[in-house]
Design a protein around this motif. Structure first.
Motif, PDB file in Angstrom:
ATOM      1  N   ARG A   1      28.440  62.512  29.772  1.00  0.00           N
ATOM      2  CA  ARG A   1      29.871  62.786  29.755  1.00  0.00           C
ATOM      3  C   ARG A   1      30.657  61.615  29.197  1.00  0.00           C
TER       4      ARG A   1
ATOM      5  N   ASP B   1      33.625  73.312  31.816  1.00  0.00           N
ATOM      6  CA  ASP B   1      33.022  73.591  33.118  1.00  0.00           C
ATOM      7  C   ASP B   1      33.233  75.027  33.538  1.00  0.00           C
TER       8      ASP B   1
ATOM      9  N   PHE C   1      40.887  64.697  28.091  1.00  0.00           N
ATOM     10  CA  PHE C   1      39.470  64.765  28.424  1.00  0.00           C
ATOM     11  C   PHE C   1      39.234  65.633  29.649  1.00  0.00           C
ATOM     12  N   THR C   2      40.112  65.467  30.638  1.00  0.00           N
ATOM     13  CA  THR C   2      39.989  66.273  31.859  1.00  0.00           C
ATOM     14  C   THR C   2      40.171  67.754  31.541  1.00  0.00           C
ATOM     15  N   ALA C   3      41.171  68.047  30.722  1.00  0.00           N
ATOM     16  CA  ALA C   3      41.437  69.443  30.373  1.00  0.00           C
ATOM     17  C   ALA C   3      40.261  70.044  29.597  1.00  0.00           C
TER      18      ALA C   3
ATOM     19  N   GLY D   1      45.521  63.324  29.706  1.00  0.00           N
ATOM     20  CA  GLY D   1      44.724  64.287  30.459  1.00  0.00           C
ATOM     21  C   GLY D   1      43.841  65.160  29.588  1.00  0.00           C
TER      22      GLY D   1
ATOM     23  N   GLU E   1      33.547  61.625  26.279  1.00  0.00           N
ATOM     24  CA  GLU E   1      34.869  61.010  26.405  1.00  0.00           C
ATOM     25  C   GLU E   1      35.097  59.980  25.303  1.00  0.00           C
TER      26      GLU E   1
ATOM     27  N   GLY F   1      37.172  68.988  29.684  1.00  0.00           N
ATOM     28  CA  GLY F   1      36.050  69.090  30.604  1.00  0.00           C
ATOM     29  C   GLY F   1      36.166  70.294  31.518  1.00  0.00           C
ATOM     30  N   SER F   2      37.364  70.533  32.006  1.00  0.00           N
ATOM     31  CA  SER F   2      37.577  71.680  32.891  1.00  0.00           C
ATOM     32  C   SER F   2      37.311  72.981  32.162  1.00  0.00           C
TER      33      SER F   2
ATOM     34  N   GLN G   1      43.423  70.171  21.858  1.00  0.00           N
ATOM     35  CA  GLN G   1      42.558  70.476  23.004  1.00  0.00           C
ATOM     36  C   GLN G   1      41.551  71.558  22.634  1.00  0.00           C
TER      37      GLN G   1
END
Lengths: 246, 189
Positions: free
Chosen positions: B17, A75, A67-69, A65, B21, A71-72, B50
């Motif tokens: 995007r 954003d 990339f999603t994290a 997760g 990725e 990205g969020s 992250q």
């Protein structure tokens, strides 16, 4: 090669960086020096243990997760230490509006809409690292179209100053079909005023506003939403939708 | 043909995007290994990972291309990890979580994990713990060079670019770190 010389050559030796002659000399030394040989063997063992220990832990970490994290977080326009995210410039849009409203004696509600379309290319560079290009460009074009229509000659627009947090209204002297854009943007408090961080235009509806209607638009502070309302003379505000009429 | 980092960075700057990725997936596992070596705790390592990527893609415009992209990314990651360690040194150390990534029930039950003798696995875990204890006896700067070299295989020059220090400093720290690790491990094992 002496033990002292080998000690200096230890790191490039174990890293395989010695030139062939030096490497051969180092190997000859190890064959005759159990102390240095033991030192190399211990290091090789340590190196394997370290790599294995790290690999076992790292292999168990779930990064699915990530990339999603990321990205969020991007954003959401999280605060940056260097303050790289900035408000979209209102200069161009506002000046355009001021020119118009200098004629009309006021400032239109469409200031906010136009402001968000100001320098879309610059905003894309700043904010579109994760793919807002299409949304921004499309929304900008639509919002610009709406602004143009709102500013069309022949319209009577009693207006009031638009700010980020107060509603702006204008009445339409004639039928006008326009296509509003509802912007959803995270906001931050900047000098006591909530300001958008990252305008993300999203086409909502086409809107038809007939004669005698009032169209209002404002940003709901802290809800990340800009709302456009149409109000008739005799009834309360309603959000009307219609097909887009070019 | 795989796109280069430069091509992906250019596309990411324009809002692609998929390029973001792609870059993330290209380096996340490598970086994670380095970060685990630096901070040991896998949750902390993931969090730093992250944060690294958030900073990378927020500040993509600031990447001038003076160094390679991955050197720049590693630099951000290592700075975060070293900062974390400096903060963490003021807190009680985290116990090595032997349960992470392992099936605790497999020890001694005959169903040897991946065909490895369970007693060897216990021994391996103990050794792994001792390794990390030895690593943690190093300063963050010394730990950084040994991890970048041993876990990620960066060259001395690449390490000097990542850590923004001279090659001589890299080699000096590496030599010291290796000697100290050997001494510590010899005492423990």
């Amino acid at each position: 090669m002496t033990c002292s010389e080998f000690d200096k050559a230890f790191d490039p030796y174990v890293d395989g960086l010695l030139d062939p002659l030096s490497a051969a000399a180092a190997r000859m030394h190890l064959e005759s020096c159990p102390t240095c040989d033991r030192m190399v063997a211990r290091w090789q063992q340590s190196r394997i243990l370290l790599s294995t220990a790290v690999a076992e832990i790292a292999a168990a970490v779930d990064v699915s997760g990530l990339f999603t994290a990321v990205g969020s977080a991007l954003d959401a326009g999280c605060e940056l230490e260097d303050g790289a995210l900035t408000r979209p410039s209102v200069t161009r849009g506002a000046s355009h509006q001021r020119e118009f409203h200098a004629e009309r004696g006021g400032v239109s509600a469409s200031v906010d809409i136009a402001a968000r379309t100001a320098r879309p290319a610059a905003r894309m560079r700043r904010f579109s690292a994760i793919g807002r290009f299409v949304a921004v460009a499309g929304g900008s074009a639509v919002a610009a179209a709406a602004s143009i229509m709102l500013l069309a000659p022949g319209m009577t627009l009693p207006v009031q100053v638009a700010t980020e947090t107060t509603p702006s209204t204008f009445s339409l002297g004639s039928s006008l079909r326009l296509k509003p854009v509802t912007f959803t943007a995270p906001e931050r408090r900047d000098g006591g005023v909530w300001r958008p961080l990252l305008p993300v235009p999203a086409l909502v509806d086409a809107l038809e506003a007939g004669e005698g209607r009032t169209v209002s638009t404002w940003v709901q502070p802290r809800t990340q939403t800009r709302v456009i309302w149409v109000q008739s003379r005799n009834s309360g505000p309603t959000l009307q939708t219609a097909g887009y009429d070019k | 043909m795989e796109p280069t980092d430069g091509e992906l960075v250019d596309r990411a700057r324009l809002g692609d995007r998929g390029a973001v990725e792609h870059l993330l997936e290209r380096y996340q596992r490598r970086l994670l290994g380095v970060l685990v070596g630096m901070v040991r705790n896998p949750e902390d390592a993931r969090e730093i990972l992250q944060e690294t990527f958030i900073r990378v893609f927020r500040n993509l415009e600031n990447f001038k291309g003076d160094s390679s992209f991955y050197t720049w990314v590693y630099r951000i990651a290592m700075n975060l990890a070293i900062d974390y360690q400096r903060r963490d040194s003021k807190r009680p150390s985290v116990e090595f979580d032997e349960g992470v990534g392992r099936d605790e029930d497999s020890v001694g039950d005959g169903s040897a994990h991946l065909g490895v003798n369970p007693f060897e696995r216990i021994r391996s875990r103990e050794l792994g713990q001792k390794i990390f204890e030895a690593i943690e006896s190093l300063t963050p700067d010394h730990r950084a060079v040994i991890i970048l070299r041993e876990i990620d295989g960066l060259s001395y020059e690449e390490i000097s670019e990542v850590l923004q220090c001279s090659m001589g400093t890299v080699m000096s720290r590496l030599h010291y770190a290796r000697k100290k690790l050997q001494t510590r491990l010899h005492e423990m094992l």
